[in-house]
Design an enzyme around this catalytic site. Structure first.
Site, PDB file in Angstrom:
ATOM      1  N   GLU A  67     -26.109  -1.719 -10.582  1.00 25.72           N
ATOM      2  CA  GLU A  67     -25.384  -2.616  -9.671  1.00 25.72           C
ATOM      3  C   GLU A  67     -24.604  -1.871  -8.603  1.00 25.72           C
ATOM      4  OE1 GLU A  67     -25.428  -2.827 -12.959  1.00 25.72           O
ATOM      5  OE2 GLU A  67     -26.566  -4.666 -13.300  1.00 25.72           O
ATOM      6  N   HIS A  79     -22.139 -12.731 -20.674  1.00 20.36           N
ATOM      7  CA  HIS A  79     -22.947 -13.608 -19.823  1.00 20.36           C
ATOM      8  C   HIS A  79     -22.174 -14.835 -19.347  1.00 20.36           C
ATOM      9  CE1 HIS A  79     -26.128 -11.235 -21.747  1.00 20.36           C
ATOM     10  NE2 HIS A  79     -26.925 -11.625 -20.774  1.00 20.36           N
TER      11      HIS A  79
END
Lengths: 379, 348
Positions: free
Chosen positions: B83, B152
Site C-alpha cells: 500500500e 476488515h
C-alpha cells in the site's frame, strides 16, 4: 564503465567493506563487491578531459558550499545543516548525469545536488534555514522537495518515471538515498514497483557507512547494498563513490539504460560522511579518528586533483580558477544569508488546500487579529 | 452534479461536472461508484486507477469491474501488494500531471500507506507553497456490519480528519456515491474517499446527470422538530430508521447527513441545531477522540444558548473492532440511538 568491468582488478583498497573476501559469483546480475573502480587506472584517460575538469571544478565549489553552509549553522543563520562533506562526488555526479527534463528526488542531505542542478542556494536551503519547507519550484527545476522521512521519496521517483513512460516522454528519475534508508519499507516497495513497472528510475544509495550513529554492519547483513537489486530483478552496481569519474560513468550508463526502456538500476556508491550527521550530532561517540583520517586520505577532491595532475589536465591556474569560483559562491552565501528572511505569518493558511476551508478562514482571521494587537503594543 | 462549485482556482484537468445522457436507473452503491470511475476515466485521460486486484477481478468489491477491459492496464493497473508503494507511486504520477485514483482494499489495509498519506499527500501543496498540488483520490472501503473478520471493519475516519491537508468525504446514498466520487476525482486537493462497505449493495434510483450538493455541504435527509441526528456514511440508514421508529415515541427527529467531514459544514450544522435545540451525533467509530467529539464540541461552542440539552454521542465502544459474531453489540443501532434521544432532558 561499471564495477563489473573491473572485477578482476586486484587493487582493492583496505577501507572497502568486503575487501578481504571478494565474491566470485558468476551470476550476471550480481554486483561484485570487489573491486571497485579505482582512480589511476588507464580507464581514466578514456574520459573526456572537459568532463574531468568540470567534475574537478564542481567538486571544489561543492566542498566550499558545504563548508560555508556549516559555518552559517554555527552563526545561527541556518537552523541545521546535514553536511555532505566527503560525499561531494555523489552529489555532483547525481546532478550532472541528468538532463533538463529529468527529475531528481533528493533527501535532506542532498542540497548540494539540488544546487548543482541549478537551484539557487538561498532557495535550496530554506528548509534548513527554517523559513520555508521548500524554497524552490519543483516543477521548474525538476527537483522534488528535499525528503526527510527516509526512503519515502523513492516510490515518488518510480511514479513520476512511470507516468512519463506512459506519456511516451523520455524522462528519467533519479532518487538519492542513504545506507540507512535501504532498511525502510519504502525502499523495498519502490525497487519492487520500479522493476515490475520497468520504470526509468535510477536509485543512488550513498553508503556513507553510518545512519547517524549506527554503522552499516548493524544495518544490513547483505554482502553489499547493491546486492539487494538482485532480488528485484534489476542490475546492481557497486562503485567507489569518491571516484567522481567512475561514479559519473556508472550513473550515466544507468540513466541511459533507463531512458532506452531498460528499466531501473540500483547503484551503491561507497563514500564517507566526514562531518557529523548534523551540527547537533557528536560523531566522536561512535567512530574513531583513525577511521576518519583514512577517509580523508580517500577524499574525492584529493583523488581528483592527484589524478588530473598526473594526466596533465590540471595546473595551478585551473585550480585557482576553481578556488576563486568557490570563494565567490561562499561570499554570495554569506551576503545573502546575512539578511533575515522575509516572513509572512498569514501565508501559513494559503497553501493547505486549493482554497482555505471556512475553518481556516476563521483561524486566519484570529492570527490576523493577534498580529494587529502585537503591532499595536509595539507602537 | 455540481462539482463546479467546489473550490478550484484553476480549471481542473478533471473538467467540469459530468452531464450524462443516461437516464435515471436503479443501481447499487457499488454500481454507482463503478459508473463514477468509468465516466471519469472516459472524460479525463489523466485519470488513472491503481490498486490491488483492480484489474481482471474488478476489485474485491467489484468497484473497478470492467475498467481494465475498457481502458487497458495502463489506466486501471493491478499493482504489487504494497500500500505504501501504491500511494507513493501515485504521488509521483500526480507530480507528473496525472490524476490517480487509488483503491485501498480494506480500511485496515490502508495503514501501511499512512506515512505516504500523512507526510506527503496531505502536505505536498503546503510544503511547496502551492507549486505541487497532488490531485489524488484514495478510495477506502470502511466500517463494519458485513461480518468481516478482524482487520476488515475499521471505521478509521478520525485518522484522516485529524490530518490537515486532506479532504475527507463519505457518501451515505447511491446518488452521493456517484456525485461525490466524481467531484473528489475532479478536486485539485487530495481526497480520502471513505466508502461505507455495508451500503455497497443497497439499491436506489439515481440519475448520474442529476446534480448533487458539492463537497463540503451537509444535507438534511429528514426534517424534524424534536432533535437532530447528525451522522454520515454507514450510520445514515440506521439514523433514518431510528427517526422512523421515534415517531411511535412521539419524537419528530431530523437527520442531517454530513457527507463531508473535511471541510466541515459548520454553517449548515449550526443552522439546523439552532433551529431544533437538541442534537445527537451518531457514528460507528470509537467515541474517544473520534469525529463525534469534534462535532459535539463545535456544536456546543456555536449553539450553546440554543441548546436545551448537552450534545450527546452514540458511537462504537472504545475497543478494537470485535469478531463478527459480536459486532452488532458494538455498532450503534436504533435502540441505542433512541436511548440517547430519551436522555436529551425533555422534562426540563
Amino acid at each position: 564503465m561499471t564495477v563489473l568491468d573491473h572485477r578482476h582488478h586486484t587493487g582493492v583498497p583496505g577501507w572497502m567493506p568486503g575487501a578481504t573476501a571478494p565474491r566470485t559469483d558468476p551470476a550476471p546480475l550480481l554486483p561484485d563487491v570487489s573491486p571497485v573502480r579505482v582512480l589511476g587506472t588507464p580507464a581514466l584517460e578514456k574520459h573526456d578531459p572537459a568532463l574531468l575538469r568540470e567534475l574537478y571544478r564542481r567538486l571544489v565549489v561543492g566542498r566550499r558550499y558545504n563548508q560555508q553552509a556549516t559555518t552559517l549553522t554555527k552563526q545561527g543563520r541556518l537552523a541545521v545543516y546535514p553536511a555532505s562533506t566527503g560525499q561531494e562526488a555523489c552529489q555532483i555526479a547525481a546532478a550532472l548525469v541528468l538532463g533538463e527534463r529529468d527529475w531528481l528526488f533528493p533527501s535532506y542531505r542532498d542540497t548540494l545536488a539540488v544546487v548543482s542542478r541549478g537551484v539557487d542556494p538561498l532557495e535550496a536551503l530554506t528548509l534548513l534555514r527554517g523559513n520555508a519547507h521548500t524554497g524552490y519550484d519543483p516543477r521548474a527545476s525538476r527537483t522534488a522537495p528535499l525528503c526527510t522521512p527516509l526512503g519515502t521519496q523513492a516510490p515518488h521517483a518510480v511514479g513520476l518515471a512511470h507516468a512519463a513512460r506512459l506519456r511516451g516522454e523520455p524522462v528519467v528519475a533519479l532518487a538519492m538515498l542513504g545506507d540507512g534508508g535501504t532498511s525502510e519499507g519504502d525502499f523495498h516497495e519502490a525497487l519492487n514497483f520500479a522493476a515490475v513497472l520497468r520504470a526509468p528510475v535510477v536509485f543512488l544509495v550513498q553508503n556513507n557507512g553510518y545512519a547517524i550513529s549506527v554503522p552499516l554492519s548493524a544495518q544490513s547483513a547483505a554482502p553489499s547494498l547493491a546486492h539487494k537489486a538482485v532480488g528485484y530483478g534489476m542490475p546492481g552496481r557497486l562503485v567507489d563513490g569518491n571516484d567522481a569519474p567512475a561514479l559519473h560513468s556508472v550513473l550515466t550508463e544507468a540513466v541511459e539504460r533507463a531512458r532506452a526502456g531498460g528499466g531501473p538500476t540500483l547503484v551503491e556508491a561507497l563514500t564517507y560522511r566526514i562531518e557529523a550527521h548534523t551540527n547537533a550530532d557528536d560523531a566522536t561517540r561512535y567512530r574513531t579518528e583513525p577511521e576518519v583520517d583514512a577517509w580523508r586520505e580517500h577524499d574525492p577532491i584529493l583523488l581528483m586533483d592527484r589524478a588530473l595532475r598526473e594526466l596533465h589536465l590540471l595546473d595551478d591556474g585551473l585550480a585557482q580558477d576553481a578556488a576563486d569560483e568557490a570563494e565567490a559562491l561562499a561570499a554570495r552565501m554569506r551576503a545573502e544569508f546575512h539578511a533575515d528572511p522575509e516572513l509572512d505569518p498569514m501565508a501559513l493558511f494559503t497553501h493547505v488546500y486549493a482554497e482555505p476551508t471556512p475553518q481556516l478562514r476563521e483561524q486566519a482571521a484570529q492570527l490576523s487579529a493577534e498580529l494587529a494587537a502585537e503591532a499595536e503594543v509595539q507602537h | 452534479m455540481s462539482t463546479a462549485s467546489h473550490p478550484s482556482p484553476t480549471p481542473t484537468l478533471g473538467g467540469a461536472a459530468a452531464r450524462h445522457t443516461s437516464a435515471a436507473r436503479t443501481a447499487s452503491m457499488a454500481q454507482a461508484l463503478n459508473s463514477a470511475l468509468r465516466d471519469s476515466l472516459r472524460e479525463d485521460p489523466t485519470v488513472h486507477v491503481l490498486g490491488e486486484d483492480v484489474g481482471a477481478l474488478g476489485g474485491v468489491f467489484r468497484i473497478t469491474d470492467g475498467l481494465t477491459a475498457e481502458f487497458g492496464a495502463d489506466r486501471c493497473l493491478d499493482t504489487p501488494l504494497a500500500e505504501a508503494g501504491i500511494l507513493g507511486t501515485a504521488i509521483g504520477m500526480a507530480m507528473y500531471g496525472l490524476r490517480p485514483v487509488v483503491e485501498m482494499q480494506f480500511d485496515a489495509f490502508a495503514y501501511p500507506a499512512l506515512e505516504q498519506l500523512f507526510s506527503h499527500v496531505a502536505k505536498m501543496r503546503n510544503r511547496t507553497a502551492g507549486r505541487l498540488p497532488l490531485p489524488i483520490t484514495v478510495r477506502i472501503p470502511y466500517g463494519g456490519g458485513i461480518g468481516g473478520v478482524e482487520h476488515h471493519s475499521d471505521a478509521s475516519e478520525a485518522y484522516y480528519t485529524s490530518t490537515p491537508g486532506l479532504h475527507v468525504v463519505t457518501p451515505g446514498t447511491v446518488a452521493d456515491a456517484y456525485g461525490l466520487l466524481r467531484a473528489s476525482i475532479a478536486s485539485d486537493d487530495p481526497v480520502v474517499f471513505l466508502e461505507p462497505k455495508r451500503l455497497y449493495w443497497g439499491k436506489a434510483e439515481f440519475d448520474p446527470a442529476a446534480p448533487v450538493e458539492p463537497i463540503g455541504r451537509a444535507v438534511l435527509r429528514r426534517t424534524g422538530t424534536s432533535a437532530v441526528l447528525i451522522t454520515y456514511g454507514p450510520s445514515l440508514p440506521v439514523c433514518l430508521e431510528a427517526a422512523e421508529a421515534a415517531q411511535a415515541e412521539g419524537w419528530d427527529l431530523a437527520v442531517l447527513d454530513l457527507r463531508t467531514l473535511v471541510p466541515f459544514d459548520d454553517e449548515t450544522v449550526t443552522r439546523v441545531v439552532r433551529s431544533i435545540g437538541r442534537a445527537v451525533v451518531v457514528h460507528e467509530a470509537s467515541g474517544f477522540g473520534g469525529t463525534g467529539a469534534e462535532i459535539a464540541a463545535r456544536v456546543t461552542e456555536r449553539c450553546f444558548h440554543h441548546l436545551a440539552a448537552p450534545v450527546l454521542r452514540v458511537t462504537g465502544f472504545d475497543i478494537p473492532y470485535p469478531p463478527p459474531m459480536l459486532e452488532h453489540h458494538h455498532l450503534p443501532g436504533v435502540d441505542r440511538i433512541l436511548d440517547a434521544v430519551a436522555r436529551l432532558q425533555w422534562e426540563d
